[in-house]
Design a protein around this motif. Sequence first.
Motif, PDB file in Angstrom:
ATOM      1  N   GLU A   1       0.804  -1.216   0.000  1.00 16.49           N
ATOM      2  CA  GLU A   1       0.000   0.000   0.000  1.00 16.49           C
ATOM      3  C   GLU A   1       0.840   1.271   0.000  1.00 16.49           C
ATOM      4  O   GLU A   1       0.297   2.374  -0.093  1.00 16.49           O
ATOM      5  CB  GLU A   1      -0.911   0.011   1.232  1.00 16.49           C
ATOM      6  N   VAL A   2       2.143   1.141   0.153  1.00 15.37           N
ATOM      7  CA  VAL A   2       3.013   2.313   0.290  1.00 15.37           C
ATOM      8  C   VAL A   2       3.565   2.693  -1.079  1.00 15.37           C
ATOM      9  O   VAL A   2       4.315   1.924  -1.685  1.00 15.37           O
ATOM     10  CB  VAL A   2       4.164   2.041   1.274  1.00 15.37           C
ATOM     11  N   GLY A   3       3.222   3.856  -1.555  1.00 20.70           N
ATOM     12  CA  GLY A   3       3.672   4.298  -2.867  1.00 20.70           C
ATOM     13  C   GLY A   3       5.029   4.973  -2.823  1.00 20.70           C
ATOM     14  O   GLY A   3       5.523   5.376  -1.767  1.00 20.70           O
ATOM     15  N   VAL A   4       5.623   5.124  -3.989  1.00 23.99           N
ATOM     16  CA  VAL A   4       6.928   5.765  -4.101  1.00 23.99           C
ATOM     17  C   VAL A   4       6.878   7.198  -3.574  1.00 23.99           C
ATOM     18  O   VAL A   4       7.832   7.681  -2.944  1.00 23.99           O
ATOM     19  CB  VAL A   4       7.410   5.748  -5.563  1.00 23.99           C
ATOM     20  N   THR A   5       5.781   7.876  -3.793  1.00 22.73           N
ATOM     21  CA  THR A   5       5.687   9.267  -3.346  1.00 22.73           C
ATOM     22  C   THR A   5       5.739   9.396  -1.832  1.00 22.73           C
ATOM     23  O   THR A   5       6.105  10.459  -1.314  1.00 22.73           O
ATOM     24  CB  THR A   5       4.379   9.905  -3.863  1.00 22.73           C
ATOM     25  N   GLN A   6       5.378   8.328  -1.102  1.00 22.96           N
ATOM     26  CA  GLN A   6       5.528   8.345   0.350  1.00 22.96           C
ATOM     27  C   GLN A   6       6.970   8.114   0.781  1.00 22.96           C
ATOM     28  O   GLN A   6       7.412   8.641   1.796  1.00 22.96           O
ATOM     29  CB  GLN A   6       4.639   7.267   0.985  1.00 22.96           C
ATOM     30  N   LYS A   7       7.693   7.322   0.022  1.00 29.40           N
ATOM     31  CA  LYS A   7       9.060   6.967   0.398  1.00 29.40           C
ATOM     32  C   LYS A   7      10.059   8.085   0.101  1.00 29.40           C
ATOM     33  O   LYS A   7      11.024   8.287   0.853  1.00 29.40           O
ATOM     34  CB  LYS A   7       9.489   5.691  -0.334  1.00 29.40           C
TER      35      LYS A   7
END
Length: 518
Positions: free
Chosen positions: A169-175
């Motif tokens: 559920e964790v997208g690149v934009t969060q990382k």
Amino acid sequence: MQPLLTTRRGFVRGTATGAVLLGASGLTGCRRTAAPGIPMIPGEHSSLSDHLGFFSVDEPTIARVMAELTARGADAADLYFQHSRDNSITMEDGIISRASSSVDQGVGLRVVVGDQTGYAFTEDLSLAAMLAAARTAASIAHGGKVVPPVAYSHGQAASYYPLTQPWAEVGVTQKLPRIARLNALARAADPAVEKVTVSWADGEEAVLIVDMHGKIHTDLRPMTRLWCMVTAKKNGVTQANSANLAARQGFDWYTDERLQFVAAEAVKRTMILFEAKRPPAGELPVVLAAGASGILLHEAIGHGMEADFNRKGTSIYASMIGKKVAPDFVTIVDDATQPGERGALNVDDEGNPTEKTVLVDHGVMASYLHDSISARHYKHRGTGSGRRESFRHAPLPRMRSTYMENGPHTRDEIIASVKKGIIAETFTNGQVQIGAGDFTFYIKNGWLIEDGKITAPIKDINIIGNGPEALRNVTMVANDTKLDFGGWTCGKDGQSVPVSQGMPTTLVSKMTVGGENV
């Protein structure tokens, strides 16, 4: 174009190719939302039907494959379904230089008769492919007739690494903001810092394990690692070092406090190298620093306590159960039950429950680490230590999280007792001869001790010794045991698995130190 199926088989089949491998013994639910086009891995509390459906299998299919696998007899047999997703991002000098994602899936099929193991795997989860792999694995098995189970039950496992948000559920934009923050923290820590590289990795692995007795076990295993490499330059001299964090945790584990810690640790380890010298060479007392020194315990001692080496008689500990191997204040354990640790496991890769296994109990050798085969050989209860790199490999007895427990001393008492010696603080690599326990380790950072005081930083040190001898030569153990926070990976017989390790500050009375002749 066909619509993307929601089963594993449909998702992977476009790129996966079937394969089988024959081996012999001795060779080495919650509703959630996935990224578009990516089927969701079943959650921690998903039903058995959810897990079976994810791999596009059902109980009748499993029963047919198990019947084929055990058709020529079996003392044990299992199917190991695995699906893994891994993501990585690298930032160099503030710019994303690399990013990748990978998906892997398949099933390993194992049948054991006596000391013989037949093993096969396939990346194709169609019934025909699995039956072909089962026939391959069964081709070396000769034993009495086995009646396959008529029904299957789902075993309930522990929960040592629950997630509030699965990695899917964790997208690149969060990382990216976390990666950029670590980069900025490291750059701002010292004006001598010239280059910072940040490497991010995350993933999760779904496994479904079926045995010949009708037991089914499932597990969802997250993993993440964040690495910071720093290069600094002063007066024409360049130094580099790094630090990393790793755990079975989710995205919310990366708090700003942890980012600050890894940045500060990477810069500190790098900058101290400008002051550090090589120590004098010779036989010296060595203080093993709490935490990272567990690599020596793992490699030089822990491997010798894995049951397969002892069953074959290649380990120095093969006849040492019940015998004195260390001072009374030394207790060594291997523990898969520590929540969130890199080496934690809810079940091992044979579906067995895991535990805290005491290897050395107050100086006495108490147990080996067992998989199902060695436990049966020794007529010993299992220790939940059967591990494999992937569905392509048969399980072996392996460490999970190995450490020494607290002793009766303090770190200050240990340092004060040393007239001339070194502290081994940051380990990078080493070589170990498993049978005899002879080792060489390279230490990137350490300290010189003179007249009971820490006097100067040291670097680029080799320590040479023998694991069982070093264990006997332990003279003091502090009460500050901790696990190292970095991401360690253990290799054995061509298989790599994630592990944790640690120890308290420990004094070994003598080791050979490779430094400068003075």
